[in-house]
Structures are given as structure tokens and as C-alpha cells.
Design an enzyme around this catalytic site. Structure first.
Site, PDB file in Angstrom:
ATOM      1  N   ASN A  12     -26.370  15.531  78.946  1.00 16.09           N
ATOM      2  CA  ASN A  12     -26.895  14.687  77.864  1.00 16.09           C
ATOM      3  C   ASN A  12     -25.990  13.517  77.499  1.00 16.09           C
ATOM      4  O   ASN A  12     -26.378  12.659  76.708  1.00 16.09           O
ATOM      5  CB  ASN A  12     -27.220  15.507  76.602  1.00 16.09           C
ATOM      6  CG  ASN A  12     -28.290  16.543  76.878  1.00 16.09           C
ATOM      7  OD1 ASN A  12     -29.328  16.200  77.417  1.00 16.09           O
ATOM      8  ND2 ASN A  12     -28.020  17.787  76.560  1.00 16.09           N
ATOM      9  N   TYR A  24     -23.083  10.372  67.536  1.00 21.11           N
ATOM     10  CA  TYR A  24     -22.398   9.925  68.748  1.00 21.11           C
ATOM     11  C   TYR A  24     -22.192   8.416  68.832  1.00 21.11           C
ATOM     12  O   TYR A  24     -21.523   7.944  69.735  1.00 21.11           O
ATOM     13  CB  TYR A  24     -23.156  10.422  69.989  1.00 21.11           C
ATOM     14  CG  TYR A  24     -23.163  11.929  70.090  1.00 21.11           C
ATOM     15  CD1 TYR A  24     -21.966  12.622  70.284  1.00 21.11           C
ATOM     16  CD2 TYR A  24     -24.327  12.669  69.974  1.00 21.11           C
ATOM     17  CE1 TYR A  24     -21.948  14.000  70.356  1.00 21.11           C
ATOM     18  CE2 TYR A  24     -24.320  14.054  70.046  1.00 21.11           C
ATOM     19  CZ  TYR A  24     -23.131  14.711  70.235  1.00 21.11           C
ATOM     20  OH  TYR A  24     -23.107  16.076  70.300  1.00 21.11           O
ATOM     21  N   ASN A  75     -15.438  16.344  79.574  1.00 21.99           N
ATOM     22  CA  ASN A  75     -16.253  16.605  78.387  1.00 21.99           C
ATOM     23  C   ASN A  75     -17.418  17.467  78.864  1.00 21.99           C
ATOM     24  O   ASN A  75     -18.402  16.944  79.395  1.00 21.99           O
ATOM     25  CB  ASN A  75     -16.768  15.314  77.754  1.00 21.99           C
ATOM     26  CG  ASN A  75     -17.569  15.604  76.480  1.00 21.99           C
ATOM     27  OD1 ASN A  75     -17.880  16.760  76.185  1.00 21.99           O
ATOM     28  ND2 ASN A  75     -17.892  14.566  75.736  1.00 21.99           N
ATOM     29  N   GLU A  99      -9.482  18.523  77.855  1.00 22.05           N
ATOM     30  CA  GLU A  99     -10.851  18.652  77.308  1.00 22.05           C
ATOM     31  C   GLU A  99     -11.066  17.561  76.259  1.00 22.05           C
ATOM     32  O   GLU A  99     -10.207  17.344  75.401  1.00 22.05           O
ATOM     33  CB  GLU A  99     -11.000  20.043  76.674  1.00 22.05           C
ATOM     34  CG  GLU A  99     -12.365  20.298  76.064  1.00 22.05           C
ATOM     35  CD  GLU A  99     -12.439  21.672  75.380  1.00 22.05           C
ATOM     36  OE1 GLU A  99     -11.611  22.569  75.681  1.00 22.05           O
ATOM     37  OE2 GLU A  99     -13.319  21.833  74.513  1.00 22.05           O
ATOM     38  N   HIS A 101     -13.934  15.644  73.506  1.00 21.37           N
ATOM     39  CA  HIS A 101     -15.222  15.568  72.806  1.00 21.37           C
ATOM     40  C   HIS A 101     -15.248  14.307  71.969  1.00 21.37           C
ATOM     41  O   HIS A 101     -14.239  13.937  71.353  1.00 21.37           O
ATOM     42  CB  HIS A 101     -15.439  16.776  71.898  1.00 21.37           C
ATOM     43  CG  HIS A 101     -15.437  18.062  72.654  1.00 21.37           C
ATOM     44  ND1 HIS A 101     -16.513  18.480  73.380  1.00 21.37           N
ATOM     45  CD2 HIS A 101     -14.462  18.977  72.845  1.00 21.37           C
ATOM     46  CE1 HIS A 101     -16.212  19.619  73.975  1.00 21.37           C
ATOM     47  NE2 HIS A 101     -14.978  19.946  73.675  1.00 21.37           N
ATOM     48  N   ARG A 108     -18.913  20.536  62.649  1.00 20.32           N
ATOM     49  CA  ARG A 108     -20.344  20.678  62.951  1.00 20.32           C
ATOM     50  C   ARG A 108     -20.739  22.162  62.933  1.00 20.32           C
ATOM     51  O   ARG A 108     -20.034  22.978  62.373  1.00 20.32           O
ATOM     52  CB  ARG A 108     -20.628  20.000  64.296  1.00 20.32           C
ATOM     53  CG  ARG A 108     -20.262  18.514  64.273  1.00 20.32           C
ATOM     54  CD  ARG A 108     -20.552  17.839  65.592  1.00 20.32           C
ATOM     55  NE  ARG A 108     -21.958  17.857  65.903  1.00 20.32           N
ATOM     56  CZ  ARG A 108     -22.452  17.590  67.109  1.00 20.32           C
ATOM     57  NH1 ARG A 108     -21.628  17.259  68.098  1.00 20.32           N
ATOM     58  NH2 ARG A 108     -23.746  17.628  67.325  1.00 20.32           N
TER      59      ARG A 108
HETATM   60  C1  DQA Z   1     -19.797  17.032  72.649  1.00 18.55           C
HETATM   61  C2  DQA Z   1     -19.915  18.123  71.574  1.00 18.55           C
HETATM   62  C3  DQA Z   1     -20.813  19.257  72.053  1.00 18.55           C
HETATM   63  O1  DQA Z   1     -20.918  20.262  71.038  1.00 18.55           O
HETATM   64  C4  DQA Z   1     -22.206  18.738  72.347  1.00 18.55           C
HETATM   65  O2  DQA Z   1     -23.014  19.774  72.867  1.00 18.55           O
HETATM   66  C5  DQA Z   1     -22.199  17.543  73.238  1.00 18.55           C
HETATM   67  C6  DQA Z   1     -21.169  16.532  73.070  1.00 18.55           C
HETATM   68  C7  DQA Z   1     -19.010  15.807  72.136  1.00 18.55           C
HETATM   69  O3  DQA Z   1     -18.572  15.038  72.985  1.00 18.55           O
HETATM   70  O4  DQA Z   1     -18.844  15.627  70.937  1.00 18.55           O
HETATM   71  O5  DQA Z   1     -23.114  17.370  74.035  1.00 18.55           O
HETATM   72  O6  DQA Z   1     -19.118  17.562  73.763  1.00 18.55           O
END
Ligand code: DQA
Length: 146
Positions: A12, A24, A75, A99, A101, A108
Site C-alpha cells: 500500500n 501519511y 518499511n 526498520e 515507518h 495509533r
Molecule cells: C506504516 C505503518 C503501518 O502500521 C501501516 O500498516 C502502513 C504504513 C508507516 O509507514 O507508517 O502501511 O508502516
């Protein structure tokens, strides 16, 4: 020889710009990738970027990274909170991983508070939007220069 960094974007993230902009932001994945490429040039790193919506393809990209990369920035998106195969693959290849995000997952829903990768990566950068990736690339360079 230039050190090599593989960036993996999970499911996504190809929809950035359209997807929940209040969380986002309005930038697109291409914008992040363009900036990453520019920064990689400045830091004298070689960069490859892969986006996939499939868990198995992330696993395969991690396995293949053994032949090419010195560091993985990942990510894993929603797979962060569900996948055992991705941390297993990272452990199997033994490359240092960071990692990333975009959002602060701890601000959240509770299901986002668990990361199956947290124990196998070198470090985690989250909550800074696209800067999370750029900070990760700088962290990768620091790791590689040691
Ligand atoms: C994410 C956070 C995840 O919880 C979410 O499912 C995403 C994006 C972020 O970059 O903030 O798809 O990895």
C-alpha cells in the site's frame, strides 16, 4: 567500491499521496524515492529500491539481498504487525537492517504497537514522515563507515 543499500517498501505504500493523507501526507512514493536517490548520491552509496504488495516477494528480495546489499532499509507496512516470515528472512541473511515507518505507530491503534521485526533489526526510525527514510539512509551510512 560504493556500499550498497536496498530499500524495501511494503504493501500500500505505492498509494502514498492518495492513501489517508491526514496520516501519511500528500507526497508520493516516487517523491521519496527521488530524494533517496539524491541523498544516496551525496552519501556515495549505491541504492536499489523495491516496492511490493506481497509478503513472499519481500522475503525473496531479502534473500536475494545477500548477493548484493550491505544494509537493508525496510518499511514492511502492515506486515510489520503480522509477518514472521520477514524477520525470519532478515535473520537468515544476517545483513544489518533498519526498520522505517512514516507514522508514529505508537500513537495509533494498538495492533500497530507490535512489530515482529523490532528484535531483529539494528534500529528503528518512525514518525518523521518521509524523513524517516532519509534518516535511515544516513544511519545506514554511519553503520557502514564503522
Ligand atoms: C506504516 C505503518 C503501518 O502500521 C501501516 O500498516 C502502513 C504504513 C508507516 O509507514 O507508517 O502501511 O508502516
Amino acid at each position: 567500491m560504493k556500499k550498497r543499500v536496498l530499500v524495501l517498501h511494503g504493501p500500500n505504500l505505492n498509494l502514498l499521496g492518495l492513501r489517508e493523507p491526514e496520516i501519511y501526507g500528500n507526497f508520493k512514493l516516487e517523491d521519496i524515492d527521488r530524494e533517496l536517490n539524491q541523498l544516496a548520491g551525496e552519501l556515495e552509496l549505491e541504492l536499489r529500491v523495491v516496492q511490493t504488495n506481497h509478503e513472499g516477494e519481500l522475503v525473496e528480495a531479502i534473500q536475494k539481498a545477500r548477493e548484493w546489499a550491505n544494509v537493508i532499509i525496510i518499511n514492511p507496512a502492515a506486515y510489520t504487525h503480522t509477518s514472521v516470515a520477514i524477520p525470519d528472512a532478515l535473520k537468515a541473511v544476517g545483513l544489518p537492517a533498519i526498520e522505517v515507518h512514516l507514522s508514529n505507530v505508537y500513537a495509533r491503534e494498538e495492533f500497530r504497537h507490535r512489530s515482529y521485526l523490532a528484535g531483529v533489526v539494528r534500529g528503528r526510525i518512525l514518525g518523521f514522515g518521509p524523513d524517516s527514510y532519509y534518516l535511515a539512509l544516513r544511519a545506514a551510512q554511519t553503520l557502514l563507515s564503522k
